[in-house]
Design a protein around this motif. Structure first.
Motif, mmCIF file in Angstrom:
data_model
loop_
_atom_site.group_PDB
_atom_site.id
_atom_site.type_symbol
_atom_site.label_atom_id
_atom_site.label_comp_id
_atom_site.label_asym_id
_atom_site.label_seq_id
_atom_site.Cartn_x
_atom_site.Cartn_y
_atom_site.Cartn_z
ATOM 1 N N MET A 41 26.158 14.271 71.828
ATOM 2 C CA MET A 41 26.741 15.569 72.153
ATOM 3 C C MET A 41 26.174 16.057 73.491
ATOM 4 O O MET A 41 24.970 16.081 73.691
ATOM 5 C CB MET A 41 26.428 16.584 71.056
ATOM 6 C CG MET A 41 27.038 17.971 71.314
ATOM 7 S SD MET A 41 26.708 19.126 69.974
ATOM 8 C CE MET A 41 27.647 18.397 68.647
ATOM 9 N N THR A 42 27.039 16.450 74.426
ATOM 10 C CA THR A 42 26.587 16.940 75.715
ATOM 11 C C THR A 42 26.014 18.345 75.583
ATOM 12 O O THR A 42 26.193 19.022 74.564
ATOM 13 C CB THR A 42 27.749 16.964 76.718
ATOM 14 O OG1 THR A 42 28.693 17.948 76.285
ATOM 15 C CG2 THR A 42 28.424 15.600 76.802
ATOM 16 N N HIS A 43 25.320 18.763 76.647
ATOM 17 C CA HIS A 43 24.747 20.111 76.640
ATOM 18 C C HIS A 43 25.836 21.174 76.485
ATOM 19 O O HIS A 43 25.670 22.156 75.749
ATOM 20 C CB HIS A 43 23.958 20.350 77.924
ATOM 21 C CG HIS A 43 22.676 19.589 77.995
ATOM 22 N ND1 HIS A 43 21.563 19.952 77.269
ATOM 23 C CD2 HIS A 43 22.317 18.494 78.694
ATOM 24 C CE1 HIS A 43 20.578 19.107 77.521
ATOM 25 N NE2 HIS A 43 21.004 18.211 78.386
ATOM 26 N N LEU A 44 26.969 21.011 77.199
ATOM 27 C CA LEU A 44 28.048 21.993 77.104
ATOM 28 C C LEU A 44 28.640 22.045 75.708
ATOM 29 O O LEU A 44 28.931 23.125 75.177
ATOM 30 C CB LEU A 44 29.132 21.670 78.131
ATOM 31 C CG LEU A 44 28.830 22.047 79.580
ATOM 32 C CD1 LEU A 44 29.968 21.605 80.493
ATOM 33 C CD2 LEU A 44 28.603 23.551 79.709
ATOM 34 N N GLN A 45 28.829 20.876 75.100
ATOM 35 C CA GLN A 45 29.364 20.855 73.739
ATOM 36 C C GLN A 45 28.421 21.552 72.767
ATOM 37 O O GLN A 45 28.855 22.289 71.886
ATOM 38 C CB GLN A 45 29.592 19.405 73.299
ATOM 39 C CG GLN A 45 30.784 18.731 73.956
ATOM 40 C CD GLN A 45 30.890 17.263 73.573
ATOM 41 O OE1 GLN A 45 29.880 16.576 73.420
ATOM 42 N NE2 GLN A 45 32.106 16.778 73.406
ATOM 43 N N GLU A 46 27.124 21.316 72.956
ATOM 44 C CA GLU A 46 26.154 21.937 72.065
ATOM 45 C C GLU A 46 26.113 23.445 72.261
ATOM 46 O O GLU A 46 25.986 24.207 71.304
ATOM 47 C CB GLU A 46 24.767 21.338 72.316
ATOM 48 C CG GLU A 46 23.706 21.835 71.344
ATOM 49 C CD GLU A 46 22.375 21.143 71.539
ATOM 50 O OE1 GLU A 46 21.351 21.709 71.137
ATOM 51 O OE2 GLU A 46 22.370 20.035 72.109
ATOM 52 N N GLN B 291 23.510 31.242 77.105
ATOM 53 C CA GLN B 291 24.538 31.884 76.282
ATOM 54 C C GLN B 291 24.463 33.404 76.394
ATOM 55 O O GLN B 291 25.492 34.090 76.400
ATOM 56 C CB GLN B 291 24.381 31.457 74.820
ATOM 57 C CG GLN B 291 24.798 30.017 74.553
ATOM 58 C CD GLN B 291 24.430 29.577 73.151
ATOM 59 O OE1 GLN B 291 23.437 30.018 72.576
ATOM 60 N NE2 GLN B 291 25.237 28.694 72.583
ATOM 61 N N GLN C 185 27.803 31.227 66.755
ATOM 62 C CA GLN C 185 28.024 30.965 68.181
ATOM 63 C C GLN C 185 27.464 32.155 68.967
ATOM 64 O O GLN C 185 28.087 33.213 69.057
ATOM 65 C CB GLN C 185 29.505 30.803 68.481
ATOM 66 C CG GLN C 185 29.846 29.696 69.457
ATOM 67 C CD GLN C 185 29.127 29.808 70.793
ATOM 68 O OE1 GLN C 185 29.018 30.871 71.361
ATOM 69 N NE2 GLN C 185 28.626 28.690 71.294
ATOM 70 N N HIS D 11 19.390 27.038 76.073
ATOM 71 C CA HIS D 11 20.797 27.286 75.767
ATOM 72 C C HIS D 11 21.016 28.745 75.367
ATOM 73 O O HIS D 11 22.011 29.358 75.765
ATOM 74 C CB HIS D 11 21.269 26.364 74.642
ATOM 75 C CG HIS D 11 21.507 24.961 75.096
ATOM 76 N ND1 HIS D 11 21.879 23.939 74.240
ATOM 77 C CD2 HIS D 11 21.420 24.384 76.323
ATOM 78 C CE1 HIS D 11 22.021 22.820 74.919
ATOM 79 N NE2 HIS D 11 21.737 23.059 76.180
ATOM 80 N N PHE E 116 28.500 25.441 73.208
ATOM 81 C CA PHE E 116 29.710 26.173 72.836
ATOM 82 C C PHE E 116 30.291 25.777 71.484
ATOM 83 O O PHE E 116 31.374 26.230 71.122
ATOM 84 C CB PHE E 116 30.769 26.015 73.929
ATOM 85 C CG PHE E 116 30.375 26.665 75.224
ATOM 86 C CD1 PHE E 116 30.346 28.042 75.340
ATOM 87 C CD2 PHE E 116 30.014 25.906 76.321
ATOM 88 C CE1 PHE E 116 29.973 28.652 76.520
ATOM 89 C CE2 PHE E 116 29.630 26.496 77.507
ATOM 90 C CZ PHE E 116 29.608 27.877 77.608
ATOM 91 N N LYS E 117 29.591 24.945 70.743
ATOM 92 C CA LYS E 117 30.092 24.612 69.419
ATOM 93 C C LYS E 117 29.957 25.821 68.494
ATOM 94 O O LYS E 117 29.081 26.682 68.680
ATOM 95 C CB LYS E 117 29.332 23.420 68.837
ATOM 96 C CG LYS E 117 27.904 23.742 68.421
ATOM 97 C CD LYS E 117 27.246 22.553 67.730
ATOM 98 C CE LYS E 117 25.823 22.911 67.269
ATOM 99 N NZ LYS E 117 25.173 21.795 66.563
#
Length: 348
Positions: free
Chosen positions: A1-6, A237, A280, A233, A8-9
């Motif tokens: 899992m990429t940083h962006l995916q993590e 966020q 989220q 993150h 914004f999941k």
């Protein structure tokens, strides 16, 4: 899992609507009461008293009761300290010093009382916001509003006991026991919160930005998380969600709202915040931002454009400071680990 995916999941739902409904009612009803009584000056005391409902959201009823009693007691202590400090007419530096003390001591208290959410973010916000409000109501009236709101939130936390399918077993509460290592971690956490808060608050104050405590609140956000990546993150966020929330806040505040409409917005935002805060964080911040700013405007009206500007700049300052503290602690831990490994090899 990429940083962006993590980043914004969205985590699976866990009956979040139950806690969201309780928290929205716990905040909205007291605000409508003070509005009906013509005592909008008590709104800020009711608002922070209602934060009691945020704690122990998914625990069984007996555990939730103990959790929220502890959380409510701590929040009332912070509110009282803030109201007393407000009578001292603290300047910006006085606010930084007082809020830093609350950041450290509040984190230690939440650690030893095992409160969830962890840390002192809400206590920092409560102390700084209340202590900064001019023309305070009589102390006993403000505290009465806070105490009644805390009690109402605790009763709402137990309301599920009235419905058979939501009722949970009435088990004994957990014992609050700690090993020396666990105690040390709690004290270190308190120190980190104090350091992040004082750095962010000092930068905001030196730059002459209003509402310097928003930087202090934002600085504590990255301090929560199991890993360094997770903490960074959270800081990112916070920034992204806040700027999204500022756009939403502008749409709400700039047209001008009546007080009763602002209360409806606050309750709706509280519902949204609890729906997404555990799933989220960035999305939750989109509604947390108008929740905080509209609550501030309700208690102490100001220039909305300046409010939006200050919130954006100070969130950026605070989140960057918080991530820098996380990075510095991580580097220090790696250095100590290498030193211990080197010493171990030397003994061999």
């Amino acid at each position: 899992m990429t940083h962006l995916q993590e980043m914004f999941k969205i985590a699976p739902a866990n009956n979040d609507h139950h806690a969201a409904i309780r928290c929205a009612i716990g905040l909205g009803v007291p605000l409508f009461v003070v509005l009906f009584l013509g005592r909008i000056d008590l709104a800020i005391f009711a608002t922070f008293g209602a934060f009691t409902g945020i704690y122990g959201r998914n625990e069984p009823h007996r555990q939730r009761l103990g959790h929220q009693v502890r959380a409510g007691t701590l929040m009332l202590a912070v509110i009282l300290a803030a109201a007393l400090c407000a009578r001292l007419d603290l300047d910006d530096w006085g606010t930084v010093i007082g809020t830093t003390a609350v950041a450290g001591l509040g984190t230690i208290a939440t650690g030893f009382w095992r409160l969830r959410p962890v840390g002192s973010l809400f206590h920092i916000f409560a102390f700084a916001a209340i202590s900064s409000v001019p023309n305070q109501p009589p102390l006993w009236q403000g505290m009465l509003a806070a105490v009644l709101t805390v009690a109402f939130s605790i009763l709402l936390g137990l309301s599920g006991m009235l419905v058979q399918k939501y009722r949970t077993p009435w088990k004994p509460p957990e014992r609050l026991e700690f090993t020396p290592a666990q105690r040390r971690i709690i004290y270190i956490d308190g120190l980190q919160y104090a350091v992040a808060a004082v750095l962010a608050g000092s930068i905001a104050t030196l730059l002459g930005i209003g509402h310097n405590y928003w930087a202090m609140v934002a600085a504590t956000v990255p301090l929560i998380g199991a890993t360094v990546r997770h903490r960074v993150h959270r800081g990112l966020q916070r920034i992204l969600g806040t700027f999204g929330g500022l756009l939403l806040t502008a749409l709400i505040l700039l047209p001008g709202l009546e007080p009763w409409q602002m209360v409806l917005v606050i309750a709706a935002c509280q519902f949204g915040a609890e729906m997404f805060i555990a799933r989220q964080y960035a999305l939750a911040q989109v509604v947390v931002t108008p929740l905080a700013l509209v609550s501030t405007e309700l208690a102490h009206p100001s220039n909305p454009l300046e409010l939006l500007r200050d919130r954006g700049i100070e969130t950026l300052i605070g989140a960057v400071v918080g991530m820098a503290v996380v990075g510095a602690v991580h580097l220090r831990q790696k250095q100590l680990h290498r030193q211990r490994e080197s010493a171990s090899r030397g003994r061999q």
